[in-house]
Design a protein around this motif. Structure first.
Motif, PDB file in Angstrom:
ATOM      1  N   THR A  64       0.831  -1.208   0.000  1.00 53.59           N
ATOM      2  CA  THR A  64       0.000   0.000   0.000  1.00 53.59           C
ATOM      3  C   THR A  64       0.861   1.253   0.000  1.00 53.59           C
ATOM      4  O   THR A  64       0.504   2.269  -0.611  1.00 53.59           O
ATOM      5  CB  THR A  64      -0.933   0.015   1.226  1.00 53.59           C
ATOM      6  N   LEU A  65       2.008   1.196   0.644  1.00 49.36           N
ATOM      7  CA  LEU A  65       2.887   2.362   0.720  1.00 49.36           C
ATOM      8  C   LEU A  65       3.329   2.815  -0.660  1.00 49.36           C
ATOM      9  O   LEU A  65       3.281   4.016  -0.974  1.00 49.36           O
ATOM     10  CB  LEU A  65       4.105   2.035   1.585  1.00 49.36           C
ATOM     11  N   ARG A  66       3.731   1.866  -1.518  1.00 43.07           N
ATOM     12  CA  ARG A  66       4.288   2.262  -2.817  1.00 43.07           C
ATOM     13  C   ARG A  66       3.801   1.443  -4.007  1.00 43.07           C
ATOM     14  O   ARG A  66       4.210   1.723  -5.133  1.00 43.07           O
ATOM     15  CB  ARG A  66       5.818   2.165  -2.763  1.00 43.07           C
ATOM     16  N   GLY A  67       2.968   0.454  -3.787  1.00 42.61           N
ATOM     17  CA  GLY A  67       2.540  -0.393  -4.896  1.00 42.61           C
ATOM     18  C   GLY A  67       1.101  -0.178  -5.325  1.00 42.61           C
ATOM     19  O   GLY A  67       0.780  -0.321  -6.504  1.00 42.61           O
ATOM     20  N   ALA A  68       0.237   0.146  -4.389  1.00 38.81           N
ATOM     21  CA  ALA A  68      -1.185   0.327  -4.703  1.00 38.81           C
ATOM     22  C   ALA A  68      -1.415   1.676  -5.376  1.00 38.81           C
ATOM     23  O   ALA A  68      -0.841   2.678  -4.960  1.00 38.81           O
ATOM     24  CB  ALA A  68      -2.016   0.245  -3.421  1.00 38.81           C
ATOM     25  N   ASP A  69      -2.253   1.680  -6.403  1.00 38.68           N
ATOM     26  CA  ASP A  69      -2.553   2.963  -7.032  1.00 38.68           C
ATOM     27  C   ASP A  69      -3.681   3.668  -6.267  1.00 38.68           C
ATOM     28  O   ASP A  69      -4.371   3.080  -5.431  1.00 38.68           O
ATOM     29  CB  ASP A  69      -2.889   2.805  -8.518  1.00 38.68           C
ATOM     30  N   ASP A  70      -3.842   4.936  -6.546  1.00 38.43           N
ATOM     31  CA  ASP A  70      -4.821   5.744  -5.807  1.00 38.43           C
ATOM     32  C   ASP A  70      -6.236   5.193  -5.951  1.00 38.43           C
ATOM     33  O   ASP A  70      -7.029   5.248  -4.997  1.00 38.43           O
ATOM     34  CB  ASP A  70      -4.786   7.193  -6.294  1.00 38.43           C
ATOM     35  N   SER A  71      -6.575   4.686  -7.136  1.00 37.81           N
ATOM     36  CA  SER A  71      -7.941   4.195  -7.347  1.00 37.81           C
ATOM     37  C   SER A  71      -8.236   2.984  -6.473  1.00 37.81           C
ATOM     38  O   SER A  71      -9.358   2.828  -5.981  1.00 37.81           O
ATOM     39  CB  SER A  71      -8.160   3.863  -8.827  1.00 37.81           C
TER      40      SER A  71
END
Length: 218
Positions: free
Chosen positions: A87-94
């Motif tokens: 979530t810190l750097r892999g998940a996109d905003d959507s």
């Protein structure tokens, strides 16, 4: 008590005592965190809270010699940690917006608002977005424990056999080492999400080296 059993018990006592002190030192790093300012910070903080609670629960369970229950928490702790870092750097905003957005299924049933990727997909994303010293320990832990974790979570033969045996001091000590390592990774990530540096964590890792897994070479 033979010498191997006595040695394992002595090691466990050192790890238990050191783990308590390590957790108190890490508590300070959490106490100074501000309230999350956005959804990404909120998601990271929430997943990190899960890791922290599970790790604390494992320590408590080991004190009561409830080793099967403590071991059953390894997998949910690990998966929550992957979500922290993903979530810190892999998940996109959507994805993050969808995770917090109520849906009919989530309101009217026990469905999730939005499911995340599986473990392999998160590991692949972590490898892309984070340095090797973050990715490698996560991969090593999965490779070493995944099959056993599955058995404990789903009531397989491993927990049945362990429930009928004497308290395994050696395994309980190793469990705490891995739990402490996951807590440190989650603490580092949640502080990064809030824009905080953590130069004290390497010092804590050196100070409490007996309570953490040995560093593996690449």
């Amino acid at each position: 008590m033979n010498s191997d059993v006595a040695s394992a018990q002595e090691r466990l006592e050192r790890v238990r005592f050191g783990t308590h002190a390590l957790h108190r030192a890490i508590d300070v790093l959490w106490d100074e965190l501000p309230e999350p300012r956005g959804l990404r910070e909120l998601a990271v903080r929430g997943f990190a809270n899960i890791v922290r609670q599970h790790v604390t629960a494992q320590w408590v369970l080991v004190q009561r010699e409830l080793d099967v229950s403590a071991t059953a928490l390894v997998r949910p702790t690990y998966e929550a940690l992957l979500r922290v870092i993903w979530t810190l750097r892999g998940a996109d905003d959507s994805w993050i917006e969808g995770f917090f957005k109520p849906t009919d299924g989530a309101i009217n049933s026990d469905a999730e608002t939005r499911k995340g990727p599986d473990v392999l997909a998160m590991l692949a994303a972590i490898e892309r977005h984070h340095p090797a010293e973050i990715y490698r320990p996560l991969l090593h832990l999965k490779e070493a424990t995944w099959r056993a974790m599955h058995s404990y979570v789903h009531g397989g033969i491993r927990p049945v056999v362990q429930s009928l045996a004497a308290f395994p001091a050696h395994e309980a000590g190793s469990l705490l080492l891995n739990a402490n390592s996951m807590l440190i990774l989650a603490t580092d990530a949640v502080r990064m999400a809030h824009g905080f540096q953590s130069p004290m964590l390497p010092d804590l890792q050196m100070q409490f080296a007996d309570c953490l897994p040995p560093v593996k070479s690449p």
